[in-house]
Design a protein around this motif. Sequence first.
Motif, PDB file in Angstrom:
ATOM      1  N   VAL A   7       1.137  -3.408  -8.754  1.00 23.44           N
ATOM      2  CA  VAL A   7       0.566  -2.063  -8.729  1.00 23.44           C
ATOM      3  C   VAL A   7      -0.947  -2.246  -8.714  1.00 23.44           C
ATOM      4  CG1 VAL A   7       0.359   0.146  -9.930  1.00 23.44           C
ATOM      5  CG2 VAL A   7       2.527  -1.127 -10.000  1.00 23.44           C
ATOM      6  N   HIS A   9      -4.594  -0.574  -8.656  1.00 17.36           N
ATOM      7  CA  HIS A   9      -5.384   0.624  -8.924  1.00 17.36           C
ATOM      8  C   HIS A   9      -6.615   0.555  -8.024  1.00 17.36           C
ATOM      9  CE1 HIS A   9      -2.955   1.599 -12.461  1.00 17.36           C
ATOM     10  NE2 HIS A   9      -2.834   0.280 -12.551  1.00 17.36           N
ATOM     11  N   ASP A  11      -9.878   2.514  -5.701  1.00 19.37           N
ATOM     12  CA  ASP A  11     -10.786   3.634  -5.477  1.00 19.37           C
ATOM     13  C   ASP A  11     -10.199   4.459  -4.323  1.00 19.37           C
ATOM     14  OD1 ASP A  11     -12.805   5.330  -4.577  1.00 19.37           O
ATOM     15  OD2 ASP A  11     -14.370   3.797  -4.669  1.00 19.37           O
ATOM     16  N   LYS A  15      -8.963   3.457  -0.287  1.00 18.77           N
ATOM     17  CA  LYS A  15      -7.531   3.190  -0.229  1.00 18.77           C
ATOM     18  C   LYS A  15      -7.062   2.812   1.178  1.00 18.77           C
ATOM     19  CE  LYS A  15      -3.083   5.204  -1.512  1.00 18.77           C
ATOM     20  NZ  LYS A  15      -2.439   6.357  -2.147  1.00 18.77           N
ATOM     21  N   ARG A  46      -0.481  10.192  -5.853  1.00 18.54           N
ATOM     22  CA  ARG A  46      -1.285   9.173  -6.551  1.00 18.54           C
ATOM     23  C   ARG A  46      -2.192   8.481  -5.545  1.00 18.54           C
ATOM     24  NH1 ARG A  46      -0.152   7.406 -11.751  1.00 18.54           N
ATOM     25  NH2 ARG A  46      -2.244   6.577 -11.448  1.00 18.54           N
ATOM     26  N   ASP A  48      -4.759   6.931  -6.177  1.00 23.72           N
ATOM     27  CA  ASP A  48      -5.439   5.808  -6.818  1.00 23.72           C
ATOM     28  C   ASP A  48      -4.547   4.583  -6.994  1.00 23.72           C
ATOM     29  OD1 ASP A  48      -3.826   7.191  -8.668  1.00 23.72           O
ATOM     30  OD2 ASP A  48      -5.003   6.439 -10.358  1.00 23.72           O
ATOM     31  N   ILE A  49      -3.365   4.592  -6.375  1.00 25.96           N
ATOM     32  CA  ILE A  49      -2.423   3.482  -6.562  1.00 25.96           C
ATOM     33  C   ILE A  49      -1.794   3.078  -5.226  1.00 25.96           C
ATOM     34  CG2 ILE A  49      -0.154   2.877  -7.517  1.00 25.96           C
ATOM     35  CD1 ILE A  49      -0.857   4.371  -9.996  1.00 25.96           C
ATOM     36  N   SER A  87     -10.632  -2.314  -6.020  1.00 23.01           N
ATOM     37  CA  SER A  87      -9.822  -1.889  -7.164  1.00 23.01           C
ATOM     38  C   SER A  87     -10.694  -1.270  -8.254  1.00 23.01           C
ATOM     39  CB  SER A  87      -9.004  -3.041  -7.725  1.00 23.01           C
ATOM     40  OG  SER A  87      -9.849  -3.992  -8.326  1.00 23.01           O
ATOM     41  N   THR A  88     -10.058  -0.448  -9.057  1.00 20.92           N
ATOM     42  CA  THR A  88     -10.764   0.199 -10.155  1.00 20.92           C
ATOM     43  C   THR A  88     -10.340  -0.377 -11.508  1.00 20.92           C
ATOM     44  OG1 THR A  88      -9.074   1.937 -10.247  1.00 20.92           O
ATOM     45  CG2 THR A  88     -11.038   2.374  -8.902  1.00 20.92           C
ATOM     46  N   SER A  91      -4.779  -5.211 -11.666  1.00 27.69           N
ATOM     47  CA  SER A  91      -3.462  -4.861 -11.107  1.00 27.69           C
ATOM     48  C   SER A  91      -2.395  -5.098 -12.150  1.00 27.69           C
ATOM     49  CB  SER A  91      -3.171  -5.701  -9.871  1.00 27.69           C
ATOM     50  OG  SER A  91      -4.121  -5.435  -8.873  1.00 27.69           O
ATOM     51  N   ASP A  92      -1.343  -4.306 -12.064  1.00 29.28           N
ATOM     52  CA  ASP A  92      -0.203  -4.466 -12.965  1.00 29.28           C
ATOM     53  C   ASP A  92       0.861  -5.310 -12.307  1.00 29.28           C
ATOM     54  OD1 ASP A  92      -1.478  -2.672 -14.725  1.00 29.28           O
ATOM     55  OD2 ASP A  92      -0.486  -0.960 -13.820  1.00 29.28           O
TER      56      ASP A  92
END
Length: 92
Positions: A7, A9, A11, A15, A46, A48-49, A87-88, A91-92
């Motif tokens: 995942v 995240h 900006d 994107k 979403r 942002d993802i 990215s902001t 990452s997950d």
Amino acid sequence: MYQCISVVHVDPAKKDILVDAAKKLAVTTREETGNLSYDVLKPEGREDIIILAERWQSEEDFQRHVAHAGDEGDRVFEFGKLVGSVSTGPSD
């Protein structure tokens, strides 16, 4: 089977740049030995993802895919640099 789900995240203003690069990486990754799928997902609502979902026949196949990810010039390395620039957060 081995799965890797990331995942990212991002900006929202950047994107589309990341999605385009991820789609290009997906095309070449899908040709690799052991890859079952590589999907670039944009969850509705979403901005942002971005989710990157990879499925491999084995963990060894995945490890082969990322084996040179730390080497400048490698396509996975270059994609990772792009992720870092748009990215902001982690990452997950």
